[in-house]
Design a protein around this motif. Structure first.
Motif, PDB file in Angstrom:
ATOM      1  N   GLU A  49       1.423  -1.333   0.339  1.00  0.00           N
ATOM      2  CA  GLU A  49       0.009   0.031  -0.180  1.00  0.00           C
ATOM      3  C   GLU A  49       0.483   1.634  -0.385  1.00  0.00           C
ATOM      4  OE1 GLU A  49      -3.997  -0.190   2.434  1.00  0.00           O
ATOM      5  OE2 GLU A  49      -2.868  -1.479   3.497  1.00  0.00           O
ATOM      6  N   ALA A  50       0.554   2.452  -0.648  1.00  0.00           N
ATOM      7  CA  ALA A  50       0.984   3.431  -0.507  1.00  0.00           C
ATOM      8  C   ALA A  50       1.531   3.765   0.759  1.00  0.00           C
ATOM      9  CB  ALA A  50       0.353   4.379  -1.006  1.00  0.00           C
ATOM     10  N   ASP A  51       1.128   3.842   1.806  1.00  0.00           N
ATOM     11  CA  ASP A  51       1.205   4.505   2.842  1.00  0.00           C
ATOM     12  C   ASP A  51       1.989   4.179   3.408  1.00  0.00           C
ATOM     13  OD1 ASP A  51      -1.213   3.113   3.884  1.00  0.00           O
ATOM     14  OD2 ASP A  51      -1.702   4.051   4.970  1.00  0.00           O
ATOM     15  N   HIS A  52       2.093   2.299   3.348  1.00  0.00           N
ATOM     16  CA  HIS A  52       3.373   1.527   3.892  1.00  0.00           C
ATOM     17  C   HIS A  52       4.438   0.743   3.457  1.00  0.00           C
ATOM     18  CE1 HIS A  52       3.588  -1.874   6.417  1.00  0.00           C
ATOM     19  NE2 HIS A  52       2.706  -1.979   6.998  1.00  0.00           N
ATOM     20  N   LEU A  53       5.149   1.558   1.677  1.00  0.00           N
ATOM     21  CA  LEU A  53       5.564   1.857   1.103  1.00  0.00           C
ATOM     22  C   LEU A  53       7.454   1.479   1.665  1.00  0.00           C
ATOM     23  CD1 LEU A  53       4.987   2.473  -2.909  1.00  0.00           C
ATOM     24  CD2 LEU A  53       5.186   0.382  -2.021  1.00  0.00           C
ATOM     25  N   ARG A  54       7.178   2.614   2.829  1.00  0.00           N
ATOM     26  CA  ARG A  54       8.105   3.505   3.526  1.00  0.00           C
ATOM     27  C   ARG A  54       8.766   1.911   4.711  1.00  0.00           C
ATOM     28  NH1 ARG A  54       6.043   8.321   6.687  1.00  0.00           N
ATOM     29  NH2 ARG A  54       8.889   8.733   7.405  1.00  0.00           N
ATOM     30  N   HIS A  55       8.308   1.102   4.781  1.00  0.00           N
ATOM     31  CA  HIS A  55       8.106   0.383   5.938  1.00  0.00           C
ATOM     32  C   HIS A  55       8.243  -0.622   5.312  1.00  0.00           C
ATOM     33  CE1 HIS A  55       7.427   3.293   8.641  1.00  0.00           C
ATOM     34  NE2 HIS A  55       5.944   3.549   8.037  1.00  0.00           N
ATOM     35  N   GLY A  56       8.282  -1.095   3.791  1.00  0.00           N
ATOM     36  CA  GLY A  56       8.224  -2.455   3.537  1.00  0.00           C
ATOM     37  C   GLY A  56       6.896  -3.695   3.930  1.00  0.00           C
ATOM     38  N   ARG A  57       7.750  -4.180   4.371  1.00  0.00           N
ATOM     39  CA  ARG A  57       7.534  -5.718   4.833  1.00  0.00           C
ATOM     40  C   ARG A  57       7.784  -5.040   6.584  1.00  0.00           C
ATOM     41  NH1 ARG A  57       5.843 -10.301   1.244  1.00  0.00           N
ATOM     42  NH2 ARG A  57       6.835  -9.500  -0.065  1.00  0.00           N
ATOM     43  N   THR A  59       7.418  -4.741  10.571  1.00  0.00           N
ATOM     44  CA  THR A  59       6.291  -4.507  11.436  1.00  0.00           C
ATOM     45  C   THR A  59       6.883  -3.483  12.673  1.00  0.00           C
ATOM     46  OG1 THR A  59       7.314  -6.211  13.110  1.00  0.00           O
ATOM     47  CG2 THR A  59       5.888  -7.453  11.678  1.00  0.00           C
ATOM     48  N   ALA A  60       5.777  -3.293  13.753  1.00  0.00           N
ATOM     49  CA  ALA A  60       6.160  -2.284  14.792  1.00  0.00           C
ATOM     50  C   ALA A  60       7.395  -2.319  15.032  1.00  0.00           C
ATOM     51  CB  ALA A  60       4.869  -1.547  15.836  1.00  0.00           C
ATOM     52  N   LEU A  61       7.472  -3.832  15.143  1.00  0.00           N
ATOM     53  CA  LEU A  61       8.551  -5.064  16.262  1.00  0.00           C
ATOM     54  C   LEU A  61       9.872  -4.135  15.814  1.00  0.00           C
ATOM     55  CD1 LEU A  61       7.168  -7.487  18.034  1.00  0.00           C
ATOM     56  CD2 LEU A  61       7.593  -5.004  18.924  1.00  0.00           C
ATOM     57  N   GLY A  62       9.995  -3.858  13.829  1.00  0.00           N
ATOM     58  CA  GLY A  62      10.697  -4.023  13.277  1.00  0.00           C
ATOM     59  C   GLY A  62      11.565  -5.004  12.582  1.00  0.00           C
ATOM     60  N   THR A  63       9.722  -5.968  13.128  1.00  0.00           N
ATOM     61  CA  THR A  63      10.730  -7.395  11.813  1.00  0.00           C
ATOM     62  C   THR A  63       9.912  -7.823  10.780  1.00  0.00           C
ATOM     63  OG1 THR A  63       8.687  -8.308  13.318  1.00  0.00           O
ATOM     64  CG2 THR A  63      11.039  -8.769  14.624  1.00  0.00           C
ATOM     65  N   THR A  64       9.983  -8.782  10.535  1.00  0.00           N
ATOM     66  CA  THR A  64       9.324  -9.204   8.788  1.00  0.00           C
ATOM     67  C   THR A  64       7.931  -9.677   9.334  1.00  0.00           C
ATOM     68  OG1 THR A  64      11.403  -9.989   7.950  1.00  0.00           O
ATOM     69  CG2 THR A  64       9.696 -10.221   6.831  1.00  0.00           C
ATOM     70  N   LEU A  65       7.237  -9.251   8.743  1.00  0.00           N
ATOM     71  CA  LEU A  65       5.273  -9.762   8.247  1.00  0.00           C
ATOM     72  C   LEU A  65       5.113 -10.778   8.475  1.00  0.00           C
ATOM     73  CD1 LEU A  65       4.138  -5.965   6.480  1.00  0.00           C
ATOM     74  CD2 LEU A  65       3.662  -6.873   8.691  1.00  0.00           C
ATOM     75  N   GLN A  66       4.828 -11.166   9.342  1.00  0.00           N
ATOM     76  CA  GLN A  66       4.255 -13.182   8.754  1.00  0.00           C
ATOM     77  C   GLN A  66       3.302 -13.307   7.994  1.00  0.00           C
ATOM     78  OE1 GLN A  66       5.632 -15.448  13.101  1.00  0.00           O
ATOM     79  NE2 GLN A  66       5.409 -13.687  13.652  1.00  0.00           N
ATOM     80  N   SER A  67       3.195 -14.233   7.832  1.00  0.00           N
ATOM     81  CA  SER A  67       2.109 -15.177   7.015  1.00  0.00           C
ATOM     82  C   SER A  67       2.445 -17.035   7.017  1.00  0.00           C
ATOM     83  CB  SER A  67       2.090 -14.610   5.159  1.00  0.00           C
ATOM     84  OG  SER A  67       1.328 -15.223   4.818  1.00  0.00           O
ATOM     85  N   GLY A  68       1.033 -17.276   7.090  1.00  0.00           N
ATOM     86  CA  GLY A  68       1.450 -18.882   7.168  1.00  0.00           C
ATOM     87  C   GLY A  68       1.246 -19.520   8.310  1.00  0.00           C
ATOM     88  N   ARG A  69       1.108 -19.865   9.332  1.00  0.00           N
ATOM     89  CA  ARG A  69       0.900 -20.221   9.959  1.00  0.00           C
ATOM     90  C   ARG A  69       0.319 -19.851  10.844  1.00  0.00           C
ATOM     91  NH1 ARG A  69       4.026 -25.079  14.158  1.00  0.00           N
ATOM     92  NH2 ARG A  69       1.709 -25.808  15.441  1.00  0.00           N
ATOM     93  N   VAL A  70       1.337 -19.009  11.410  1.00  0.00           N
ATOM     94  CA  VAL A  70       1.148 -17.690  12.365  1.00  0.00           C
ATOM     95  C   VAL A  70       1.169 -16.436  11.444  1.00  0.00           C
ATOM     96  CG1 VAL A  70       1.343 -16.312  14.199  1.00  0.00           C
ATOM     97  CG2 VAL A  70       1.549 -19.372  14.196  1.00  0.00           C
ATOM     98  N   THR A  71      -0.182 -15.583  11.320  1.00  0.00           N
ATOM     99  CA  THR A  71       0.742 -14.333  10.243  1.00  0.00           C
ATOM    100  C   THR A  71      -0.118 -13.246  11.025  1.00  0.00           C
ATOM    101  OG1 THR A  71      -0.830 -15.253   8.397  1.00  0.00           O
ATOM    102  CG2 THR A  71      -0.838 -13.027   8.909  1.00  0.00           C
TER     103      THR A  71
END
Length: 212
Positions: A49-57, A59-71
């Motif tokens: 999304e346009a307002d999320h591009l600056r952060h990429g993937r 999260t608020a923890l600085g970790t990578t957004l998860q998708s899978g068994r736990v999202t």
């Protein structure tokens, strides 16, 4: 003269409305009861999304957004503290709260991470039943948020946590399935020049956006 004055007042009103719309907070909602099963409104977001591009993937923890068994999911951390885990009864999907956003502060809405715009749009807005498997850490949430208190929506979450701190520290009911739920393993945080230490965990600070 009257016509010019009217136009000036109209222009001033428009500027004021635009300013409020761009920097205001969502309408405040009274927190729902902390129960093992809750009825909640959910939306969806994605990293492209346009307002999320600056952060990429990230999260608020600085970790990578998860998708899978736990999202990954974003929420008001005074309602669902960081690390809260829940399962959507209708889909069977399990989510962990590792993100937050301006549009969520002071509301009972949870934003679910989707890997694409198509999946995000397909989800839309849905009212679902969630089974709370684990409540997150309110102290960790507060420690992270206090480092970012220059943001209005973050201050709202801080104030709510402080106002309800005693009740948030009391054990809340969870589903029995929580005992068999594996611990969440966060990805390595994105390197930062100014790491934040909270409860022995190094966190990555960053600017805020809709889902931060």
């Amino acid at each position: 003269m009257i016509s010019q004055l009217s136009r000036a007042l109209a222009l001033a009103s428009c500027v004021l409305l635009v300013g409020c719309a761009s920097g205001g907070l969502p309408k405040y909602e009274r927190p729902i009861a902390r129960k093992s099963v809750q009825q909640v409104r959910t939306t969806a977001y994605t990293h492209s999304e346009a307002d999320h591009l600056r952060h990429g993937r990230r999260t608020a923890l600085g970790t990578t957004l998860q998708s899978g068994r736990v999202t990954s999911a974003a929420a008001d951390w005074s309602r669902w503290p960081v690390g809260s885990m829940f399962r959507i009864r209708e889909t069977g999907q399990t989510f962990v709260v590792d993100d937050y956003g301006r549009a969520l502060a002071g509301t009972n809405t949870i934003d679910l991470y989707k890997t694409s715009r198509t999946a995000m749009n397909r989800w839309g807005v849905r009212h679902v039943t969630i089974e709370n498997l684990r409540w997150g850490d309110v102290d960790r949430s507060l420690a992270i948020l206090r480092q970012r208190s220059k943001y209005q929506h973050v201050r709202r979450m801080i104030e709510q946590i402080e106002d309800r701190y005693a009740s948030l520290k009391r054990p809340a009911p969870t589903m029995f399935a929580a005992a068999s739920t594996p611990p969440v393993r966060f990805s390595q945080p994105v390197p930062a020049t100014r790491p934040i230490a909270a409860n022995g965990v190094t966190l990555t600070p960053f600017s805020t956006s809709r889902s931060r």
